[in-house]
Design a protein around this motif. Sequence first.
Motif, mmCIF file in Angstrom:
data_model
loop_
_atom_site.group_PDB
_atom_site.id
_atom_site.type_symbol
_atom_site.label_atom_id
_atom_site.label_comp_id
_atom_site.label_asym_id
_atom_site.label_seq_id
_atom_site.Cartn_x
_atom_site.Cartn_y
_atom_site.Cartn_z
ATOM 1 N N UNK A 53 1.382 1.879 -14.277
ATOM 2 C CA UNK A 53 2.715 2.448 -14.466
ATOM 3 C C UNK A 53 2.798 3.916 -14.092
ATOM 4 N N UNK A 54 1.797 4.691 -14.488
ATOM 5 C CA UNK A 54 1.822 6.123 -14.187
ATOM 6 C C UNK A 54 1.480 6.421 -12.730
ATOM 7 N N UNK A 55 0.528 5.692 -12.192
ATOM 8 C CA UNK A 55 0.082 5.957 -10.829
ATOM 9 C C UNK A 55 0.815 5.152 -9.778
ATOM 10 N N UNK A 56 1.585 4.147 -10.195
ATOM 11 C CA UNK A 56 2.290 3.236 -9.286
ATOM 12 C C UNK A 56 1.329 2.635 -8.264
ATOM 13 N N UNK A 57 0.122 2.325 -8.723
ATOM 14 C CA UNK A 57 -0.859 1.696 -7.842
ATOM 15 C C UNK A 57 -1.951 1.046 -8.694
ATOM 16 N N UNK B 109 -6.826 3.752 3.159
ATOM 17 C CA UNK B 109 -7.104 3.239 4.503
ATOM 18 C C UNK B 109 -5.987 3.554 5.491
ATOM 19 N N UNK B 110 -4.771 3.716 4.969
ATOM 20 C CA UNK B 110 -3.644 4.013 5.861
ATOM 21 C C UNK B 110 -3.293 5.495 5.855
ATOM 22 N N UNK B 111 -4.179 6.317 5.310
ATOM 23 C CA UNK B 111 -3.994 7.763 5.389
ATOM 24 C C UNK B 111 -3.212 8.387 4.255
ATOM 25 N N UNK B 112 -3.025 7.647 3.170
ATOM 26 C CA UNK B 112 -2.269 8.192 2.041
ATOM 27 C C UNK B 112 -3.115 9.101 1.174
ATOM 28 N N UNK B 113 -2.772 10.378 1.123
ATOM 29 C CA UNK B 113 -3.513 11.347 0.315
ATOM 30 C C UNK B 113 -3.422 10.999 -1.166
ATOM 31 N N UNK B 114 -2.270 10.511 -1.595
ATOM 32 C CA UNK B 114 -2.099 10.138 -2.995
ATOM 33 C C UNK B 114 -3.123 9.074 -3.393
ATOM 34 N N UNK B 115 -3.366 8.110 -2.505
ATOM 35 C CA UNK B 115 -4.358 7.078 -2.783
ATOM 36 C C UNK B 115 -5.748 7.659 -2.952
ATOM 37 N N UNK B 116 -6.058 8.695 -2.194
ATOM 38 C CA UNK B 116 -7.361 9.344 -2.300
ATOM 39 C C UNK B 116 -7.532 10.003 -3.671
ATOM 40 N N UNK C 11 0.818 -1.203 0.000
ATOM 41 C CA UNK C 11 0.000 0.000 0.000
ATOM 42 C C UNK C 11 0.855 1.258 0.000
ATOM 43 N N UNK C 12 2.162 1.079 -0.067
ATOM 44 C CA UNK C 12 3.095 2.203 -0.040
ATOM 45 C C UNK C 12 3.527 2.551 -1.464
ATOM 46 N N UNK C 13 3.359 3.801 -1.833
ATOM 47 C CA UNK C 13 3.696 4.263 -3.179
ATOM 48 C C UNK C 13 5.129 3.912 -3.556
ATOM 49 N N UNK C 14 6.066 4.128 -2.654
ATOM 50 C CA UNK C 14 7.483 3.942 -2.987
ATOM 51 C C UNK C 14 7.846 2.474 -3.189
ATOM 52 N N UNK C 15 7.154 1.569 -2.515
ATOM 53 C CA UNK C 15 7.378 0.134 -2.743
ATOM 54 C C UNK C 15 7.039 -0.211 -4.188
ATOM 55 N N UNK C 16 5.894 0.261 -4.652
ATOM 56 C CA UNK C 16 5.453 -0.014 -6.018
ATOM 57 C C UNK C 16 6.336 0.733 -7.017
ATOM 58 N N UNK C 17 6.617 1.989 -6.739
ATOM 59 C CA UNK C 17 7.436 2.812 -7.630
ATOM 60 C C UNK C 17 8.801 2.167 -7.854
ATOM 61 N N UNK C 18 9.452 1.747 -6.778
ATOM 62 C CA UNK C 18 10.769 1.120 -6.907
ATOM 63 C C UNK C 18 10.688 -0.218 -7.629
ATOM 64 N N UNK C 19 9.591 -0.937 -7.443
ATOM 65 C CA UNK C 19 9.414 -2.182 -8.178
ATOM 66 C C UNK C 19 9.246 -1.938 -9.668
ATOM 67 N N UNK C 20 8.442 -0.942 -10.027
ATOM 68 C CA UNK C 20 8.225 -0.644 -11.447
ATOM 69 C C UNK C 20 9.490 -0.126 -12.128
ATOM 70 N N UNK C 21 10.357 0.518 -11.366
ATOM 71 C CA UNK C 21 11.631 0.983 -11.914
ATOM 72 C C UNK C 21 12.706 -0.105 -11.866
ATOM 73 N N UNK C 22 12.309 -1.304 -11.457
ATOM 74 C CA UNK C 22 13.199 -2.468 -11.349
ATOM 75 C C UNK C 22 14.356 -2.228 -10.386
#
Length: 161
Positions: free
Chosen positions: A100-104, A114-121, A31-42
């Motif tokens: 890819x663009x939203x990393x989610x 649910x964990x308070x991430x404004x980006x998710x909103x 649910x963390x943007x940076x986890x997904x972002x770093x995964x997509x950037x390999x």
Amino acid sequence: MNRLAGHRRTGIVAGAVGIAFGFLLTASGLGDYYTIHNGLLLRDPYMYLMIGSAMATTFLGLVVLRRTRGTWLGGALTLPRNRVQRRHIYGGAVFGVGFGLGATCPGMTVAMVATGGLYGLVVLAGLLLGLWLRGRVEQRAAPATAAPTRRRLADTAARDA
């Protein structure tokens, strides 16, 4: 078993699975943007390892369900065997670009909210707007006399499953 009891049991199981899925999704860090972002950037294989473990768990679950010839709720296990259609390719492409663009993706978006991430909103608002827009486009394309009925919707869902 009467129909109401069956629906109640299905609702309880669905709620329990949803709670477990949401908990594990956020506990895993997906649910963390940076986890997904770093995964997509390999940069980090963690996301792909999680996807692989989810696929392995699904495979084992399907093996068990096939051997027992039914689900916990007593229904027969039926897996759809439909041909790929053009709309599936388009939908997959749109999903991939959005991921890819939203990393989610939708599940991770809900975890972010649910964990308070404004980006998710923000992403969730975009998802809901896109769903609403698709419904409007579909309504305009349908003939005026073909108002959807429960039976027609069920037939469509069964055909597309």
